[in-house]
Design a protein around this motif. Structure first.
Motif, PDB file in Angstrom:
ATOM      1  N   ASP A 262      -6.129   6.140   0.685  1.00  0.00           N
ATOM      2  CA  ASP A 262      -5.800   6.574  -0.669  1.00  0.00           C
ATOM      3  C   ASP A 262      -6.166   8.051  -0.787  1.00  0.00           C
ATOM      4  O   ASP A 262      -7.279   8.408  -1.163  1.00  0.00           O
ATOM      5  CB  ASP A 262      -6.569   5.736  -1.694  1.00  0.00           C
ATOM      6  CG  ASP A 262      -6.206   6.088  -3.125  1.00  0.00           C
ATOM      7  OD1 ASP A 262      -5.325   6.951  -3.316  1.00  0.00           O
ATOM      8  OD2 ASP A 262      -6.801   5.504  -4.053  1.00  0.00           O
TER       9      ASP A 262
ATOM     10  N   TYR B  58      -4.842  -4.711  -6.323  1.00  0.00           N
ATOM     11  CA  TYR B  58      -4.191  -3.406  -6.263  1.00  0.00           C
ATOM     12  C   TYR B  58      -2.991  -3.288  -7.198  1.00  0.00           C
ATOM     13  O   TYR B  58      -2.248  -2.302  -7.134  1.00  0.00           O
ATOM     14  CB  TYR B  58      -3.763  -3.104  -4.817  1.00  0.00           C
ATOM     15  CG  TYR B  58      -4.934  -2.657  -3.975  1.00  0.00           C
ATOM     16  CD1 TYR B  58      -5.334  -1.321  -3.936  1.00  0.00           C
ATOM     17  CD2 TYR B  58      -5.684  -3.587  -3.265  1.00  0.00           C
ATOM     18  CE1 TYR B  58      -6.424  -0.924  -3.187  1.00  0.00           C
ATOM     19  CE2 TYR B  58      -6.787  -3.201  -2.517  1.00  0.00           C
ATOM     20  CZ  TYR B  58      -7.143  -1.871  -2.475  1.00  0.00           C
ATOM     21  OH  TYR B  58      -8.244  -1.463  -1.741  1.00  0.00           O
ATOM     22  N   TYR B  59      -2.825  -4.236  -8.081  1.00  0.00           N
ATOM     23  CA  TYR B  59      -1.662  -4.229  -8.969  1.00  0.00           C
ATOM     24  C   TYR B  59      -1.588  -2.952  -9.801  1.00  0.00           C
ATOM     25  O   TYR B  59      -0.523  -2.329  -9.920  1.00  0.00           O
ATOM     26  CB  TYR B  59      -1.680  -5.445  -9.896  1.00  0.00           C
ATOM     27  CG  TYR B  59      -0.563  -5.413 -10.924  1.00  0.00           C
ATOM     28  CD1 TYR B  59       0.736  -5.765 -10.570  1.00  0.00           C
ATOM     29  CD2 TYR B  59      -0.800  -4.994 -12.228  1.00  0.00           C
ATOM     30  CE1 TYR B  59       1.764  -5.711 -11.496  1.00  0.00           C
ATOM     31  CE2 TYR B  59       0.217  -4.937 -13.162  1.00  0.00           C
ATOM     32  CZ  TYR B  59       1.502  -5.302 -12.800  1.00  0.00           C
ATOM     33  OH  TYR B  59       2.520  -5.227 -13.717  1.00  0.00           O
TER      34      TYR B  59
ATOM     35  N   PHE C 237       0.824  -1.206   0.000  1.00  0.00           N
ATOM     36  CA  PHE C 237       0.000   0.000   0.000  1.00  0.00           C
ATOM     37  C   PHE C 237       0.861   1.260   0.000  1.00  0.00           C
ATOM     38  O   PHE C 237       0.498   2.266  -0.621  1.00  0.00           O
ATOM     39  CB  PHE C 237      -0.964  -0.004   1.192  1.00  0.00           C
ATOM     40  CG  PHE C 237      -2.174  -0.866   0.977  1.00  0.00           C
ATOM     41  CD1 PHE C 237      -3.146  -0.501   0.060  1.00  0.00           C
ATOM     42  CD2 PHE C 237      -2.346  -2.046   1.685  1.00  0.00           C
ATOM     43  CE1 PHE C 237      -4.266  -1.289  -0.153  1.00  0.00           C
ATOM     44  CE2 PHE C 237      -3.458  -2.844   1.481  1.00  0.00           C
ATOM     45  CZ  PHE C 237      -4.431  -2.468   0.557  1.00  0.00           C
TER      46      PHE C 237
ATOM     47  N   LYS D  60      -2.837   0.061  -9.245  1.00  0.00           N
ATOM     48  CA  LYS D  60      -2.469   1.210  -8.414  1.00  0.00           C
ATOM     49  C   LYS D  60      -1.007   1.110  -7.971  1.00  0.00           C
ATOM     50  O   LYS D  60      -0.311   2.126  -7.860  1.00  0.00           O
ATOM     51  CB  LYS D  60      -3.405   1.325  -7.211  1.00  0.00           C
ATOM     52  CG  LYS D  60      -4.779   1.893  -7.540  1.00  0.00           C
ATOM     53  CD  LYS D  60      -5.594   2.126  -6.298  1.00  0.00           C
ATOM     54  CE  LYS D  60      -6.928   2.786  -6.625  1.00  0.00           C
ATOM     55  NZ  LYS D  60      -6.766   4.191  -7.086  1.00  0.00           N
ATOM     56  N   TRP D  61      -0.556  -0.112  -7.699  1.00  0.00           N
ATOM     57  CA  TRP D  61       0.842  -0.300  -7.326  1.00  0.00           C
ATOM     58  C   TRP D  61       1.763   0.111  -8.472  1.00  0.00           C
ATOM     59  O   TRP D  61       2.747   0.825  -8.261  1.00  0.00           O
ATOM     60  CB  TRP D  61       1.087  -1.769  -6.958  1.00  0.00           C
ATOM     61  CG  TRP D  61       2.528  -2.088  -6.687  1.00  0.00           C
ATOM     62  CD1 TRP D  61       3.238  -1.842  -5.545  1.00  0.00           C
ATOM     63  CD2 TRP D  61       3.452  -2.712  -7.591  1.00  0.00           C
ATOM     64  NE1 TRP D  61       4.535  -2.276  -5.673  1.00  0.00           N
ATOM     65  CE2 TRP D  61       4.699  -2.817  -6.914  1.00  0.00           C
ATOM     66  CE3 TRP D  61       3.343  -3.206  -8.888  1.00  0.00           C
ATOM     67  CZ2 TRP D  61       5.818  -3.388  -7.505  1.00  0.00           C
ATOM     68  CZ3 TRP D  61       4.463  -3.768  -9.477  1.00  0.00           C
ATOM     69  CH2 TRP D  61       5.677  -3.860  -8.789  1.00  0.00           C
TER      70      TRP D  61
ATOM     71  N   GLY E 224       1.857   3.798  -8.764  1.00  0.00           N
ATOM     72  CA  GLY E 224       2.672   4.388  -7.717  1.00  0.00           C
ATOM     73  C   GLY E 224       4.158   4.251  -7.984  1.00  0.00           C
ATOM     74  O   GLY E 224       4.936   5.195  -7.763  1.00  0.00           O
TER      75      GLY E 224
ATOM     76  N   CYS F 202       1.887   1.821  -3.432  1.00  0.00           N
ATOM     77  CA  CYS F 202       0.753   2.328  -4.211  1.00  0.00           C
ATOM     78  C   CYS F 202       0.641   3.847  -4.101  1.00  0.00           C
ATOM     79  O   CYS F 202      -0.081   4.482  -4.881  1.00  0.00           O
ATOM     80  CB  CYS F 202      -0.555   1.710  -3.724  1.00  0.00           C
ATOM     81  SG  CYS F 202      -0.828  -0.010  -4.209  1.00  0.00           S
TER      82      CYS F 202
END
Length: 239
Positions: A49, A122-123, A21, A125-126, A129, A24
């Protein structure tokens, strides 16, 4: 996926989740004690977030148990999430969940997942990031390998084109980072592995090669070489 290996302890599982996270771009804390209606409670991972429109707060409970998680854990965590006022809660289990857990989580804001399932969710968003984190380093390198050739050595002389191409090849994983990394297909760039890059020394001579096999290895390479890449281009351009 985001991680190449599986956590071997509860603390590793917790730290993996927190690291994911954080990468991310979320504001994340691990092992945070919070105040609830019924007193204090330590949350394994709490993250928010802040870049999204609604700035959702997410609580994560990590279970590194030999047995499957039971439904009492789901009921208890649902109360924690509601008392805290979080938008979403994840229970991440090493060995799955008993059948009653899914009924207990039905129609709630609690999600029951493995670490790999959380990574898959969450890939994108990762990746966004990580690209945003390292884009400034790619921007610094761009003038040195840009095909238009507008970059010139400070002394006005020429550069060795073969050396320039060797440096570009050695640090292409950094040079290649760009907005297309975070676009959806067909516009987005899909990285294919393995990526083989030459290893060069400060004489700008190849001394070996490295194989990059995964996304984690890719961004580890970028982290380890982001300053070295600029150094080698500056050597070539006699700066």
């Amino acid at each position: 996926m985001i991680f190449d290996d599986e956590p071997q302890t509860w603390s590793q599982l917790q730290n993996y989740v927190g690291k994911m996270f954080t990468e991310c771009g979320f504001e994340t804390e691990v092992s945070k004690v919070v105040e609830l209606v019924r007193g204090q409670k330590e949350i394994d991972v709490i993250t928010q977030d802040l870049r999204s429109e609604y700035k959702p707060t997410i609580l994560i409970e990590c279970k590194f148990w030999k047995e499957k998680v039971n439904q009492e854990i789901v009921h208890s965590f649902r109360t924690v999430v509601n008392d805290f006022g979080a938008n979403l809660g994840f229970i991440v289990s090493k060995n799955g969940f008993q059948s009653g857990c899914y009924e207990a989580a039905k129609n709630t804001n609690i999600r029951l997942v493995s670490l790999k399932e959380l990574e898959a969710e969450y890939y994108k968003k990762w990746l966004q990031g990580m690209v945003e984190k390292y884009m400034p380093y790619a921007d610094k390198l761009f003038p040195y390998w840009d095909y238009t050739g507008t970059k010139m050595p400070n002394d006005g002389g020429k550069i060795d084109f073969e050396k320039q191409q060797l440096i570009f090849s050695a640090y292409k994983p950094i040079c290649a980072i760009g907005p297309s990394d975070i676009m959806l297909p067909p516009l987005g760039f899909i990285r294919e592995y393995p990526i083989i890059v030459p290893i060069i020394d400060d004489r700008l001579i190849q001394i070996g090669e490295k194989s990059i096999e995964t996304d984690r290895q890719y961004f580890d390479f970028v982290e380890d070489n982001k300053e070295r890449a600029l150094k080698h281009f500056k050597i070539l351009y006699r700066e």
